[in-house]
Design a protein around this motif. Structure first.
Motif, PDB file in Angstrom:
ATOM      1  N   PHE A 131      -4.491  -7.569 -16.753  1.00  0.00           N
ATOM      2  CA  PHE A 131      -4.996  -7.633 -15.381  1.00  0.00           C
ATOM      3  C   PHE A 131      -3.922  -8.129 -14.415  1.00  0.00           C
ATOM      4  O   PHE A 131      -3.735  -7.564 -13.328  1.00  0.00           O
ATOM      5  N   ALA A 132      -3.223  -9.204 -14.804  1.00  0.00           N
ATOM      6  CA  ALA A 132      -2.259  -9.833 -13.902  1.00  0.00           C
ATOM      7  C   ALA A 132      -1.058  -8.936 -13.635  1.00  0.00           C
ATOM      8  O   ALA A 132      -0.467  -8.990 -12.552  1.00  0.00           O
ATOM      9  N   ILE A 133      -0.669  -8.117 -14.618  1.00  0.00           N
ATOM     10  CA  ILE A 133       0.467  -7.221 -14.425  1.00  0.00           C
ATOM     11  C   ILE A 133       0.055  -5.976 -13.640  1.00  0.00           C
ATOM     12  O   ILE A 133       0.809  -5.478 -12.795  1.00  0.00           O
ATOM     13  N   ALA A 134      -1.151  -5.463 -13.897  1.00  0.00           N
ATOM     14  CA  ALA A 134      -1.583  -4.224 -13.245  1.00  0.00           C
ATOM     15  C   ALA A 134      -2.043  -4.447 -11.809  1.00  0.00           C
ATOM     16  O   ALA A 134      -1.864  -3.561 -10.957  1.00  0.00           O
ATOM     17  N   LEU A 135      -2.624  -5.603 -11.516  1.00  0.00           N
ATOM     18  CA  LEU A 135      -3.204  -5.825 -10.191  1.00  0.00           C
ATOM     19  C   LEU A 135      -2.186  -5.731  -9.062  1.00  0.00           C
ATOM     20  O   LEU A 135      -2.500  -5.147  -8.011  1.00  0.00           O
ATOM     21  N   PRO A 136      -0.963  -6.281  -9.185  1.00  0.00           N
ATOM     22  CA  PRO A 136       0.002  -6.089  -8.094  1.00  0.00           C
ATOM     23  C   PRO A 136       0.286  -4.618  -7.798  1.00  0.00           C
ATOM     24  O   PRO A 136       0.445  -4.236  -6.632  1.00  0.00           O
ATOM     25  N   GLY A 137       0.353  -3.794  -8.829  1.00  0.00           N
ATOM     26  CA  GLY A 137       0.562  -2.372  -8.597  1.00  0.00           C
ATOM     27  C   GLY A 137      -0.607  -1.737  -7.874  1.00  0.00           C
ATOM     28  O   GLY A 137      -0.426  -0.881  -6.993  1.00  0.00           O
ATOM     29  N   VAL A 138      -1.825  -2.150  -8.237  1.00  0.00           N
ATOM     30  CA  VAL A 138      -3.013  -1.646  -7.540  1.00  0.00           C
ATOM     31  C   VAL A 138      -2.949  -2.019  -6.062  1.00  0.00           C
ATOM     32  O   VAL A 138      -3.234  -1.201  -5.177  1.00  0.00           O
ATOM     33  N   ILE A 139      -2.567  -3.269  -5.794  1.00  0.00           N
ATOM     34  CA  ILE A 139      -2.499  -3.732  -4.404  1.00  0.00           C
ATOM     35  C   ILE A 139      -1.460  -2.936  -3.619  1.00  0.00           C
ATOM     36  O   ILE A 139      -1.698  -2.536  -2.474  1.00  0.00           O
ATOM     37  N   VAL A 140      -0.293  -2.698  -4.237  1.00  0.00           N
ATOM     38  CA  VAL A 140       0.769  -1.968  -3.544  1.00  0.00           C
ATOM     39  C   VAL A 140       0.308  -0.569  -3.158  1.00  0.00           C
ATOM     40  O   VAL A 140       0.444  -0.146  -2.003  1.00  0.00           O
ATOM     41  N   PHE A 141      -0.267   0.169  -4.107  1.00  0.00           N
ATOM     42  CA  PHE A 141      -0.653   1.548  -3.821  1.00  0.00           C
ATOM     43  C   PHE A 141      -1.915   1.629  -2.980  1.00  0.00           C
ATOM     44  O   PHE A 141      -2.158   2.652  -2.337  1.00  0.00           O
ATOM     45  N   ALA A 142      -2.724   0.575  -2.978  1.00  0.00           N
ATOM     46  CA  ALA A 142      -3.920   0.567  -2.134  1.00  0.00           C
ATOM     47  C   ALA A 142      -3.593   0.249  -0.691  1.00  0.00           C
ATOM     48  O   ALA A 142      -4.408   0.501   0.194  1.00  0.00           O
ATOM     49  N   THR A 143      -2.419  -0.300  -0.438  1.00  0.00           N
ATOM     50  CA  THR A 143      -2.048  -0.696   0.924  1.00  0.00           C
ATOM     51  C   THR A 143      -0.870   0.098   1.465  1.00  0.00           C
ATOM     52  O   THR A 143      -0.363  -0.227   2.539  1.00  0.00           O
ATOM     53  N   THR A 144      -0.435   1.125   0.744  1.00  0.00           N
ATOM     54  CA  THR A 144       0.769   1.861   1.134  1.00  0.00           C
ATOM     55  C   THR A 144       0.492   3.350   1.188  1.00  0.00           C
ATOM     56  O   THR A 144      -0.077   3.910   0.242  1.00  0.00           O
ATOM     57  N   ASP A 145       0.906   3.970   2.269  1.00  0.00           N
ATOM     58  CA  ASP A 145       0.828   5.421   2.361  1.00  0.00           C
ATOM     59  C   ASP A 145       1.924   6.031   1.480  1.00  0.00           C
ATOM     60  O   ASP A 145       3.078   5.589   1.534  1.00  0.00           O
ATOM     61  N   PRO A 146       1.591   7.010   0.640  1.00  0.00           N
ATOM     62  CA  PRO A 146       2.607   7.580  -0.259  1.00  0.00           C
ATOM     63  C   PRO A 146       3.828   8.130   0.464  1.00  0.00           C
ATOM     64  O   PRO A 146       4.955   7.999  -0.022  1.00  0.00           O
ATOM     65  N   THR A 147       3.628   8.723   1.642  1.00  0.00           N
ATOM     66  CA  THR A 147       4.771   9.248   2.394  1.00  0.00           C
ATOM     67  C   THR A 147       5.675   8.125   2.859  1.00  0.00           C
ATOM     68  O   THR A 147       6.908   8.240   2.810  1.00  0.00           O
TER      69      THR A 147
END
Length: 267
Positions: free
Chosen positions: A119-135
């Motif tokens: 959970f602790a390793i995956a959650l930062p990645g979730v936060i990054v992609f949930a708050t960032t436009d892919p472009t």
């Protein structure tokens, strides 16, 4: 078919959501790095508390996170079942006697550490992609991280196509059902049907990727000519502070575990 969101679902005006995509990605990686150095459950537990506490600063609601991160719960359940069935170390007090699969305090402690670390390793990645436009992420990788444009734009194109896999899977399933191909209640037939559908999906994805690569080359994406940018991405002082702060917090968490005598190095 995607594990998490493919578009930002957070408030873009939030304090940390406005930061440079490369800064958020670097902060997530550097914050997660110490979590793979220890096997104790305390380090990922503290990291998880910190991540959840910072969630509002990224403009992400807890209810939205719970809906998007459901694959993590399934992965955690899989880790727990695997440890109960195949754990080599079954030391500690026996809580449930299941013959060769005894559930002991040692098994649960190890499983808890692995689940919390997941959970602790995956959650930062979730936060990054949930708050960032892919472009924006692709532009920032090229402009700020000096990534090759061919790699960044190709990754962006692949990321944009991921949601199509779910729709294509559903289309293949409905097409087979319309032709009378249905597994019913036969588990063996269900496995065969799943494998056949997955293979068809893979073939379709490879064909689409080939066409996309040819189309990108035809439009000069690998011409070597310097490219201009429609969206300028700047790496400012607050972005640097975000990266430095993530390193400092990670070091503080690790120091706390060591001071309490609970540090269990992975090597």
């Amino acid at each position: 078919m995607t594990a998490f969101v493919s578009q930002p679902v957070a408030d873009p005006s939030a304090l940390l959501a406005r930061r440079n995509p490369v800064a958020k990605l670097a902060a997530a990686l550097l914050f997660s790095l110490p979590l793979i150095t220890t096997l104790d459950p305390l380090t990922p537990a503290i990291a998880l508390v910190v991540e959840l506490a910072l969630l509002p600063l990224f403009g992400l609601r807890y209810a939205v996170l719970a809906r998007q991160a459901w694959p993590l719960l399934m992965a955690g359940a899989g880790v727990l079942i695997t440890m109960v069935l195949f754990a080599a170390d079954r030391s500690g007090t026996v809580l449930v006697g299941l013959g060769p699969f005894d559930v002991t305090t040692g098994v649960l402690t190890t499983a808890l550490g692995l689940i919390l670390r997941l959970f602790a390793i995956a959650l930062p990645g979730v936060i990054v992609f949930a708050t960032t436009d892919p472009t924006d992420l692709a532009d920032a990788l090229v402009q700020n991280a000096k990534a090759p444009p061919r790699f960044a734009i190709g990754a962006l194109a692949a990321f944009r196509l991921l949601p199509l896999l779910g729709a294509e899977w559903q289309m293949l399933t409905l097409a087979r059902r319309a032709r009378g191909v249905d597994a019913g209640r036969n588990p063996i037939a269900a496995v065969r049907l799943f494998a056949a559908t997955a293979f068809a999906l893979l073939v379709g994805a490879l064909r689409r990727g080939t066409r996309l690569a040819v189309a990108m080359d035809a439009r000069g994406f690998d011409s070597g000519v310097p490219r201009s940018y429609a969206r300028r991405q700047t790496f400012t002082r607050p972005d640097t502070l975000l990266v430095v702060g993530s390193v400092g917090v990670a070091a503080l968490i690790l120091a706390t575990t060591i001071a309490l005598g609970l540090f269990r190095p992975i090597i």
